[in-house]
Motif scaffolding. Sequence first.
Motif, PDB file in Angstrom:
ATOM      1  N   ILE A 121       9.953  10.444  -4.985  1.00 20.51           N
ATOM      2  CA  ILE A 121       9.676   9.522  -3.871  1.00 20.51           C
ATOM      3  C   ILE A 121       9.682   8.074  -4.346  1.00 20.51           C
ATOM      4  N   PHE A 122       9.013   7.793  -5.460  1.00 20.11           N
ATOM      5  CA  PHE A 122       8.921   6.404  -5.904  1.00 20.11           C
ATOM      6  C   PHE A 122      10.228   5.911  -6.527  1.00 20.11           C
ATOM      7  N   GLU A 123      11.023   6.803  -7.077  1.00 15.79           N
ATOM      8  CA  GLU A 123      12.364   6.408  -7.531  1.00 15.79           C
ATOM      9  C   GLU A 123      13.226   6.011  -6.336  1.00 15.79           C
ATOM     10  N   SER A 124      13.094   6.761  -5.231  1.00 17.78           N
ATOM     11  CA  SER A 124      13.853   6.440  -4.021  1.00 17.78           C
ATOM     12  C   SER A 124      13.410   5.113  -3.440  1.00 17.78           C
ATOM     13  N   ILE A 125      12.102   4.841  -3.497  1.00 20.01           N
ATOM     14  CA  ILE A 125      11.580   3.579  -2.982  1.00 20.01           C
ATOM     15  C   ILE A 125      12.128   2.399  -3.791  1.00 20.01           C
ATOM     16  N   GLN A 126      12.162   2.551  -5.103  1.00 20.28           N
ATOM     17  CA  GLN A 126      12.650   1.470  -5.963  1.00 20.28           C
ATOM     18  C   GLN A 126      14.133   1.179  -5.739  1.00 20.28           C
ATOM     19  N   CYS A 127      14.884   2.206  -5.355  1.00 22.51           N
ATOM     20  CA  CYS A 127      16.321   2.030  -5.163  1.00 22.51           C
ATOM     21  C   CYS A 127      16.687   1.629  -3.737  1.00 22.51           C
ATOM     22  N   ALA A 128      15.711   1.687  -2.833  1.00 23.46           N
ATOM     23  CA  ALA A 128      15.997   1.424  -1.422  1.00 23.46           C
ATOM     24  C   ALA A 128      16.274  -0.058  -1.185  1.00 23.46           C
ATOM     25  N   GLU A 129      17.192  -0.328  -0.288  1.00 19.14           N
ATOM     26  CA  GLU A 129      17.508  -1.694   0.109  1.00 19.14           C
ATOM     27  C   GLU A 129      17.193  -1.884   1.589  1.00 19.14           C
ATOM     28  N   ASN A 130      16.743  -3.073   1.927  1.00 14.40           N
ATOM     29  CA  ASN A 130      16.439  -3.421   3.318  1.00 14.40           C
ATOM     30  C   ASN A 130      15.416  -2.476   3.949  1.00 14.40           C
ATOM     31  N   ALA A 131      14.425  -2.056   3.145  1.00 16.18           N
ATOM     32  CA  ALA A 131      13.387  -1.170   3.671  1.00 16.18           C
ATOM     33  C   ALA A 131      12.094  -1.375   2.892  1.00 16.18           C
ATOM     34  N   LYS A 132      10.986  -1.247   3.592  1.00 17.68           N
ATOM     35  CA  LYS A 132       9.671  -1.269   2.969  1.00 17.68           C
ATOM     36  C   LYS A 132       8.998   0.082   3.219  1.00 17.68           C
TER      37      LYS A 132
END
Length: 232
Positions: A121-132
């Motif tokens: 989950i936190f790897e996906s958050i770090q890679c996400a763009e234009n999202a919080k």
Amino acid sequence: MTSEAVKVIVRCRPMNEREKALSCKAVISMESARGQCFLQNPAAAGEPPKQFTFDGAYYQEHNTEQIYNEIAYPLVESVTEGYNGTIFAYGQTGSGKSFTMQGVVDPSTQKGIIPRAFEHIFESIQCAENAKFLVRASYLEIYNEDIRDLLGADTKQKLELKEHPEKGVYVKGLSLHTVHSVVQCEQIMETGWRNRAVGYTLMNKDSSRSHSVFTVNVEIYTVGPVEIRIVP
């Protein structure tokens, strides 16, 4: 079968030290490629084994890392895209539910599904763009038909199960804890784990004697440039 369907897998865990000391023998075999499980009655060696077929079958040599990558990864990935998902471990005491879900530190390949999901989950958050993202966790226990908040100020307080026309079924008063990292998730899980109702059994001296549910709630906010148009 669609990707949204319920899938059932079976895992034969490695023997623990107690079983090895008792010289226990395995009565189960598997054909993992076909998802088949065979159970042989040791008292009836001449009879063919009973056969069962599942969506996945994992024997003693398979580690939790492989199970996560093949089974849990697509489900957790869909959660980061805004869908709900549940991984449910079922079995009698000593069957290996905690071994699979929480795992062990060493070897790293046997790290549990829950801590692997934290990392995912936190790897996906770090890679996400234009999202919080807002990530919150809760941990409850169902023991003797009573619901308790393992992370609440009063872990002995009994909570009520309610139903909301929009939210669906929920536990009234269950605490949600905001987490910002894998470490914080692991700390919360460890705190709740210590608050479980445990008791000695012949199969497991640290049996939880209950059902527990660890929930990770992920809220996703899409952000980006705002287009402003001025019409004369």
